[in-house]
Design a protein around this motif. Structure first.
Motif, PDB file in Angstrom:
ATOM      1  N   ILE A  48       0.837  -1.203   0.000  1.00  0.00           N
ATOM      2  CA  ILE A  48       0.000   0.000   0.000  1.00  0.00           C
ATOM      3  C   ILE A  48       0.873   1.254   0.000  1.00  0.00           C
ATOM      4  CG2 ILE A  48      -1.595   1.329   1.443  1.00  0.00           C
ATOM      5  CD1 ILE A  48      -3.027  -1.161   2.103  1.00  0.00           C
ATOM      6  N   ARG A  49       1.950   1.213   0.795  1.00  0.00           N
ATOM      7  CA  ARG A  49       2.889   2.335   0.838  1.00  0.00           C
ATOM      8  C   ARG A  49       3.477   2.609  -0.544  1.00  0.00           C
ATOM      9  NH1 ARG A  49       6.570   5.193   4.093  1.00  0.00           N
ATOM     10  NH2 ARG A  49       8.501   5.000   2.934  1.00  0.00           N
ATOM     11  N   GLU A  50       3.808   1.532  -1.255  1.00  0.00           N
ATOM     12  CA  GLU A  50       4.398   1.713  -2.586  1.00  0.00           C
ATOM     13  C   GLU A  50       3.358   2.154  -3.608  1.00  0.00           C
ATOM     14  OE1 GLU A  50       7.485   1.892  -2.993  1.00  0.00           O
ATOM     15  OE2 GLU A  50       7.879   1.209  -0.951  1.00  0.00           O
ATOM     16  N   VAL A  51       2.086   1.716  -3.420  1.00  0.00           N
ATOM     17  CA  VAL A  51       1.028   2.210  -4.308  1.00  0.00           C
ATOM     18  C   VAL A  51       0.916   3.719  -4.161  1.00  0.00           C
ATOM     19  CG1 VAL A  51      -1.457   2.208  -4.763  1.00  0.00           C
ATOM     20  CG2 VAL A  51      -0.294   0.070  -4.358  1.00  0.00           C
ATOM     21  N   TYR A  52       1.117   4.197  -2.929  1.00  0.00           N
ATOM     22  CA  TYR A  52       1.073   5.644  -2.729  1.00  0.00           C
ATOM     23  C   TYR A  52       2.154   6.329  -3.562  1.00  0.00           C
ATOM     24  CZ  TYR A  52       1.371  10.188  -0.557  1.00  0.00           C
ATOM     25  OH  TYR A  52       1.416  11.532  -0.361  1.00  0.00           O
ATOM     26  N   PHE A  53       3.395   5.803  -3.468  1.00  0.00           N
ATOM     27  CA  PHE A  53       4.499   6.473  -4.162  1.00  0.00           C
ATOM     28  C   PHE A  53       4.416   6.293  -5.684  1.00  0.00           C
ATOM     29  CE2 PHE A  53       6.463   6.106   0.090  1.00  0.00           C
ATOM     30  CZ  PHE A  53       6.664   7.461   0.290  1.00  0.00           C
ATOM     31  N   ALA A  54       4.021   5.091  -6.130  1.00  0.00           N
ATOM     32  CA  ALA A  54       4.000   4.845  -7.579  1.00  0.00           C
ATOM     33  C   ALA A  54       2.713   5.379  -8.209  1.00  0.00           C
ATOM     34  CB  ALA A  54       4.133   3.343  -7.858  1.00  0.00           C
ATOM     35  N   GLY A  55       1.572   5.148  -7.545  1.00  0.00           N
ATOM     36  CA  GLY A  55       0.294   5.459  -8.174  1.00  0.00           C
ATOM     37  C   GLY A  55      -0.230   6.834  -7.835  1.00  0.00           C
ATOM     38  N   VAL A  56      -0.403   7.097  -6.528  1.00  0.00           N
ATOM     39  CA  VAL A  56      -1.064   8.335  -6.128  1.00  0.00           C
ATOM     40  C   VAL A  56      -0.249   9.547  -6.581  1.00  0.00           C
ATOM     41  CG1 VAL A  56      -1.895   9.669  -4.177  1.00  0.00           C
ATOM     42  CG2 VAL A  56      -2.155   7.207  -4.175  1.00  0.00           C
ATOM     43  N   LEU A  57       1.082   9.465  -6.441  1.00  0.00           N
ATOM     44  CA  LEU A  57       1.899  10.614  -6.823  1.00  0.00           C
ATOM     45  C   LEU A  57       1.975  10.789  -8.333  1.00  0.00           C
ATOM     46  CD1 LEU A  57       4.780  10.525  -4.198  1.00  0.00           C
ATOM     47  CD2 LEU A  57       2.667  11.818  -4.172  1.00  0.00           C
ATOM     48  N   SER A  58       1.589   9.749  -9.120  1.00  0.00           N
ATOM     49  CA  SER A  58       1.554   9.907 -10.582  1.00  0.00           C
ATOM     50  C   SER A  58       0.226  10.474 -11.054  1.00  0.00           C
ATOM     51  CB  SER A  58       1.776   8.559 -11.273  1.00  0.00           C
ATOM     52  OG  SER A  58       2.899   7.913 -10.770  1.00  0.00           O
ATOM     53  N   LEU A  59      -0.733  10.618 -10.122  1.00  0.00           N
ATOM     54  CA  LEU A  59      -2.083  11.015 -10.529  1.00  0.00           C
ATOM     55  C   LEU A  59      -2.097  12.336 -11.280  1.00  0.00           C
ATOM     56  CD1 LEU A  59      -4.780  10.277  -7.821  1.00  0.00           C
ATOM     57  CD2 LEU A  59      -4.788   9.697 -10.226  1.00  0.00           C
ATOM     58  N   ILE A  60      -1.328  13.319 -10.759  1.00  0.00           N
ATOM     59  CA  ILE A  60      -1.430  14.659 -11.341  1.00  0.00           C
ATOM     60  C   ILE A  60      -0.992  14.639 -12.795  1.00  0.00           C
ATOM     61  CG2 ILE A  60      -0.562  17.016 -11.201  1.00  0.00           C
ATOM     62  CD1 ILE A  60      -0.493  16.701  -8.226  1.00  0.00           C
ATOM     63  N   ILE A  61       0.160  14.013 -13.071  1.00  0.00           N
ATOM     64  CA  ILE A  61       0.671  14.011 -14.446  1.00  0.00           C
ATOM     65  C   ILE A  61      -0.276  13.234 -15.352  1.00  0.00           C
ATOM     66  CG2 ILE A  61       2.192  11.999 -14.131  1.00  0.00           C
ATOM     67  CD1 ILE A  61       4.156  13.297 -15.968  1.00  0.00           C
ATOM     68  N   ILE A  62      -0.883  12.148 -14.811  1.00  0.00           N
ATOM     69  CA  ILE A  62      -1.809  11.346 -15.619  1.00  0.00           C
ATOM     70  C   ILE A  62      -3.073  12.152 -15.937  1.00  0.00           C
ATOM     71  CG2 ILE A  62      -3.386   9.381 -15.455  1.00  0.00           C
ATOM     72  CD1 ILE A  62      -0.686   8.427 -16.120  1.00  0.00           C
ATOM     73  N   VAL A  63      -3.612  12.822 -14.910  1.00  0.00           N
ATOM     74  CA  VAL A  63      -4.849  13.577 -15.113  1.00  0.00           C
ATOM     75  C   VAL A  63      -4.627  14.714 -16.106  1.00  0.00           C
ATOM     76  CG1 VAL A  63      -6.408  15.191 -13.967  1.00  0.00           C
ATOM     77  CG2 VAL A  63      -5.938  12.989 -12.929  1.00  0.00           C
ATOM     78  N   VAL A  64      -3.540  15.468 -15.912  1.00  0.00           N
ATOM     79  CA  VAL A  64      -3.308  16.622 -16.784  1.00  0.00           C
ATOM     80  C   VAL A  64      -3.009  16.178 -18.206  1.00  0.00           C
ATOM     81  CG1 VAL A  64      -1.832  18.616 -17.178  1.00  0.00           C
ATOM     82  CG2 VAL A  64      -2.561  18.061 -14.875  1.00  0.00           C
ATOM     83  N   SER A  65      -2.136  15.158 -18.370  1.00  0.00           N
ATOM     84  CA  SER A  65      -1.827  14.763 -19.753  1.00  0.00           C
ATOM     85  C   SER A  65      -3.034  14.123 -20.411  1.00  0.00           C
ATOM     86  CB  SER A  65      -0.628  13.818 -19.851  1.00  0.00           C
ATOM     87  OG  SER A  65      -0.108  13.508 -18.626  1.00  0.00           O
ATOM     88  N   GLY A  66      -3.832  13.350 -19.637  1.00  0.00           N
ATOM     89  CA  GLY A  66      -5.034  12.764 -20.217  1.00  0.00           C
ATOM     90  C   GLY A  66      -5.964  13.827 -20.757  1.00  0.00           C
ATOM     91  N   LEU A  67      -6.151  14.868 -19.967  1.00  0.00           N
ATOM     92  CA  LEU A  67      -7.029  15.959 -20.376  1.00  0.00           C
ATOM     93  C   LEU A  67      -6.530  16.594 -21.674  1.00  0.00           C
ATOM     94  CD1 LEU A  67      -9.517  17.369 -19.177  1.00  0.00           C
ATOM     95  CD2 LEU A  67      -7.983  19.071 -18.250  1.00  0.00           C
ATOM     96  N   PHE A  68      -5.217  16.865 -21.738  1.00  0.00           N
ATOM     97  CA  PHE A  68      -4.695  17.544 -22.926  1.00  0.00           C
ATOM     98  C   PHE A  68      -4.713  16.636 -24.147  1.00  0.00           C
ATOM     99  CE2 PHE A  68      -3.020  20.726 -19.983  1.00  0.00           C
ATOM    100  CZ  PHE A  68      -3.429  21.854 -20.662  1.00  0.00           C
TER     101      PHE A  68
END
Lengths: 261, 160
Positions: A48-68
């Motif tokens: 779960i700790r690693e999901v935080y570092f790998a997944g949650v912290l990648s959310l912003i770049i994924i959301v913004v690039s997906g939108l664009f």
């Protein structure tokens, strides 16, 4: 004279043999990860700790690039489709290209450069500072304690990120197509719903992203574990992670597409 | 960072992912929970199905009443045998006619059913006997060109 001619050949041979050797090592490494996964999944908190570092912290770049990406698809798709008088099909175009190709592939490329490189650097530095050796000395298996949780975190995060990327992309296409250009709201969605099939598009896209997740995280943890324990070695391993991941993602994408569609 | 904060964020992350998949299934792919029991099969044979594909809609008076389940070539008669899955709530009489239509000029092809007057309804697996084939655009143009050449006045057909 002969030697200068043969040297490049010898170098090429060395590279090929090395690549095969590393492929074998990586497969054995994957088996080791799977074998020790039971131990690390029993302590799920680590994953779960690693999901935080790998997944949650990648959310912003994924959301913004997906939108664009979705907005660009909307603009370009509209330009091309309106030439043929079929701008109504924009919803189908945006959804299909995102679900089948762009979503899984771009999310995996972003994930490799955002989270994969961080994993490699972290494990490589642990090796360089002899933390992995210290664990071995304390009878803690570094593969179960350090590598397997990161591997599973990547495998879990990748489909989630790809799904979020797809939704943001479709939302971006909607923004450009309906809100900005003024296509009909109902036609946009109904064209999309007619064209998209749950199994062949949505599920296959998720399977793709799961495969990419396994590939990218395996490459990332493997490069970290295999890194030369020096500053230059870790930096080289990080670069190799991003380059190899990108190539493997695109090659796997071709193979998967050939089988699926 | 505290363990509970990490748990919270990971929970939000996974919930977002599930919400995204649900959105993709329901809103984008328009998943309709349909089980095999709510439909019944009908069979129709056509001389030429044109560009009809499996999963194409079956419409009656423009309303979707089912889907094309399978298309195969009958080895004896060399006609296309099309299996339709029709919604249980719509029953068709024995003299229902089926034709292959195109939505728009170049749009997708679908099957149109026109209800007949026979009081008896087709049972599941029943055969639709009145069928008319797809209009193939090339043949249509070919016919037009032939009749045009037979007239032999050489003027363009712009008047139409």
């Amino acid at each position: 004279m002969l030697d200068t001619l043969l040297a490049p050949l010898r170098h090429l041979g060395h590279l090929s043999v090395n690549a095969v050797w590393r492929l074998g090592f990586a497969s054995r490494f994957l088996l080791a990860i799977l074998r020790f996964s039971g131990q690390s999944l029993a302590r799920f908190q680590l994953t779960i700790r690693e999901v935080y570092f790998a997944g949650v912290l990648s959310l912003i770049i994924i959301v913004v690039s997906g939108l664009f990406v979705g907005m660009v698809l909307g603009l370009q798709g509209y330009n091309t489709l309106s030439r043929f008088g079929s701008a109504d099909a924009l919803g189908a175009l945006v959804a299909l290209s995102l679900l089948r190709e762009l979503g899984p592939v771009l999310a995996a490329l972003l994930f490799a450069s955002r989270a994969g490189s961080a994993m490699t650097a972290e494990i490589g530095l642990m090796k360089a500072t002899e933390q992995l050796e210290a664990m071995n000395v304390m009878a803690v298996n570094p593969i179960a304690r350090v590598v397997a949780p990161r591997f599973w975190a990547g495998v879990i995060s990748m489909p989630v990120l790809a799904a979020i990327f797809n939704v943001m992309g479709i939302f971006g296409g909607y923004l450009v197509g309906v809100v900005m250009i003024g296509l009909d709201d109902g036609t946009f969605w109904s064209q999309m719903q007619n064209a998209v099939d749950l199994h062949s598009d949505v599920v296959n896209g998720l399977i793709k992203s799961l495969v990419f997740g396994v590939a990218v995280t395996l490459i990332a943890v493997f490069e970290g574990y295999d890194a030369t324990p020096t500053a230059a070695g870790v930096s080289g391993a990080t670069t190799r992670t991003v380059v190899t991941s990108a190539l493997v993602i695109l090659a796997l994408d071709f193979v998967l597409t050939a089988f699926m569609f | 960072m505290k363990r509970t904060t990490i748990d919270l964020w990971v929970g939000v992350f996974v919930a977002l992912g599930i919400a995204a998949v649900v959105f993709l299934s329901l809103k984008v792919a328009n998943l309709v929970p349909a089980s095999a029991e709510q439909t019944y099969p009908l069979v129709a044979e056509f001389d030429n199905i044109g560009g009809l594909k499996a999963k194409a809609p079956v419409k009656s008076a423009g309303v979707v009443v089912g889907r094309v389940a399978a298309i195969e070539l009958d080895a004896q008669s060399y006609r296309a045998k099309v299996t339709l899955q029709i919604d249980k709530q719509f029953q068709f009489s024995r003299d229902v006619s089926a034709e292959i239509l195109t939505s728009g000029l170049l749009g997708e092809q679908y099957i149109g059913l026109t209800q007949g007057g026979d009081p008896d309804n087709l049972a599941a697996g029943g055969r639709i006997t009145l069928t008319s084939s797809a209009v193939v655009l090339e043949q249509l143009i070919g016919k037009f060109m032939t009749s045009f050449a037979e007239k032999g006045d050489g003027k363009p057909a712009a008047a139409q």
